[in-house]
Design a protein around this motif. Structure first.
Motif, PDB file in Angstrom:
ATOM      1  N   ARG A  73       1.335  -8.180  -0.667  1.00  0.00           N
ATOM      2  CA  ARG A  73       0.150  -7.423  -1.107  1.00  0.00           C
ATOM      3  C   ARG A  73      -1.126  -8.143  -0.698  1.00  0.00           C
ATOM      4  NH1 ARG A  73      -3.004  -3.760  -2.150  1.00  0.00           N
ATOM      5  NH2 ARG A  73      -3.022  -2.475  -4.031  1.00  0.00           N
ATOM      6  N   ALA A  75      -5.083  -7.150  -1.639  1.00  0.00           N
ATOM      7  CA  ALA A  75      -5.840  -6.183  -2.439  1.00  0.00           C
ATOM      8  C   ALA A  75      -7.323  -6.501  -2.439  1.00  0.00           C
ATOM      9  CB  ALA A  75      -5.323  -6.160  -3.877  1.00  0.00           C
ATOM     10  N   ARG A  78     -12.142  -4.007  -5.513  1.00  0.00           N
ATOM     11  CA  ARG A  78     -12.420  -2.678  -6.053  1.00  0.00           C
ATOM     12  C   ARG A  78     -11.156  -1.999  -6.591  1.00  0.00           C
ATOM     13  NH1 ARG A  78     -12.196   1.835  -2.294  1.00  0.00           N
ATOM     14  NH2 ARG A  78     -14.274   2.487  -2.931  1.00  0.00           N
ATOM     15  N   GLU A  79      -9.979  -2.492  -6.193  1.00  0.00           N
ATOM     16  CA  GLU A  79      -8.727  -1.930  -6.692  1.00  0.00           C
ATOM     17  C   GLU A  79      -8.414  -2.405  -8.106  1.00  0.00           C
ATOM     18  OE1 GLU A  79      -5.387  -1.795  -3.753  1.00  0.00           O
ATOM     19  OE2 GLU A  79      -6.746  -3.073  -2.589  1.00  0.00           O
ATOM     20  N   VAL A  84      -3.495  -4.494 -10.046  1.00  0.00           N
ATOM     21  CA  VAL A  84      -2.604  -4.832  -8.930  1.00  0.00           C
ATOM     22  C   VAL A  84      -1.487  -5.755  -9.401  1.00  0.00           C
ATOM     23  CG1 VAL A  84      -2.455  -6.070  -6.735  1.00  0.00           C
ATOM     24  CG2 VAL A  84      -4.350  -4.482  -7.148  1.00  0.00           C
ATOM     25  N   THR A  87       1.075  -3.891 -11.400  1.00  0.00           N
ATOM     26  CA  THR A  87       1.958  -3.106 -10.538  1.00  0.00           C
ATOM     27  C   THR A  87       3.015  -3.995  -9.891  1.00  0.00           C
ATOM     28  OG1 THR A  87       0.226  -1.487 -10.061  1.00  0.00           O
ATOM     29  CG2 THR A  87       2.053  -1.608  -8.506  1.00  0.00           C
ATOM     30  N   THR A 174      -2.545   4.243   1.368  1.00  0.00           N
ATOM     31  CA  THR A 174      -1.743   3.513   0.378  1.00  0.00           C
ATOM     32  C   THR A 174      -1.142   2.230   0.955  1.00  0.00           C
ATOM     33  OG1 THR A 174       0.188   4.871   0.952  1.00  0.00           O
ATOM     34  CG2 THR A 174      -1.169   5.614  -0.898  1.00  0.00           C
ATOM     35  N   ILE A 197      -8.764   1.953   1.799  1.00  0.00           N
ATOM     36  CA  ILE A 197      -8.489   1.418   0.469  1.00  0.00           C
ATOM     37  C   ILE A 197      -9.544   0.409   0.025  1.00  0.00           C
ATOM     38  CG2 ILE A 197      -7.043  -0.497   1.290  1.00  0.00           C
ATOM     39  CD1 ILE A 197      -5.149   0.143  -1.091  1.00  0.00           C
ATOM     40  N   GLY A 198     -10.181  -0.263   0.978  1.00  0.00           N
ATOM     41  CA  GLY A 198     -11.209  -1.248   0.643  1.00  0.00           C
ATOM     42  C   GLY A 198     -12.613  -0.683   0.636  1.00  0.00           C
TER      43      GLY A 198
END
Length: 213
Positions: A73, A75, A78-79, A84, A87, A174, A197-198
């Motif tokens: 991962r 990440a 902002r996620e 994270v 998950t 994703t 995603i970013g």
């Protein structure tokens, strides 16, 4: 001032009621060594399934996480790093621990990339967070050369599903390993950025970095 009021918060705290951190201050360096020792022991005893660390970069702080099989991962802040990590605990293992040393190689390669000194990554990757068509797309993305771009349609054709343009977009959106698996190199047919995603600022910064190198 009524000093007899048991709820009076202005009264000085006795030694017995002061927070432990005030009575026994611990240096940050000591805490870092303690955490490192715990992480090393967990690794030695085989009870560290997911190691993680953070890394400051030109596109913001990134969270890096790895299993014994490889980087699993990357990440963006902002996620939500807590989300994270939750998950990862749910989908991989609850034995998640901050262990920066396990991510030293990944951090070093990312730093070289952002400094314009690296055009590809030589890291083992763990695709445990992807499956099916999404995983097929994500495994293809590193084949898009540094500084080059493809459209979602072109990627769909490359993976043998020319009509799956939207599914390619979903696979990119994703992607659990952004930057390392370069979904930022995939654009809309009209040259638009599409999603990322970013965030679009990060996608723009990555494309500019590669064009300038």
């Amino acid at each position: 001032m009524n000093t007899d009021n048991p709820m009076n918060t202005d009264a000085p705290m006795s030694a017995g009621t002061r927070p432990a951190a005030e009575l026994f201050p611990v240096a940050d360096a000591h805490l870092d060594r303690l955490r490192a020792g715990i992480a090393a022991r967990a690794d030695e005893e085989g009870v560290l399934d997911v190691a993680y660390r953070t890394l400051g970069t030109p596109v913001g702080t990134l969270l890096l996480a790895a299993t014994g099989r490889g980087l699993v991962r990357v990440a963006f802040e902002r996620e939500g790093f807590d989300a994270v990590l939750e998950t990862l605990a749910e989908r991989i293992s609850p034995r998640v621990l901050e262990a920066p040393a396990r991510l030293d190689a990944a951090a070093a390669e990312l730093e070289e990339y952002f400094a314009g000194q690296r055009r590809g990554f030589d890291l083992p990757l763990d695709h445990a967070l992807s499956s099916g068509f999404r995983e097929s797309v994500q495994r293809f993305l590193p084949r898009i050369g540094y500084g080059r771009t493809r459209t979602y349609k072109e990627v769909a054709e490359s993976v043998g599903s020319p009509k799956a343009v939207r599914a390619v977009g979903s696979a990119c959106a994703t992607n659990p390993l952004p930057v390392v698996v370069p979904c930022h190199r995939v654009l809309r047919a009209d040259g638009g950025l599409g999603g990322y995603i970013g965030g679009l600022d990060a996608k723009t910064a990555l494309l500019r970095l590669e064009r300038a190198a």
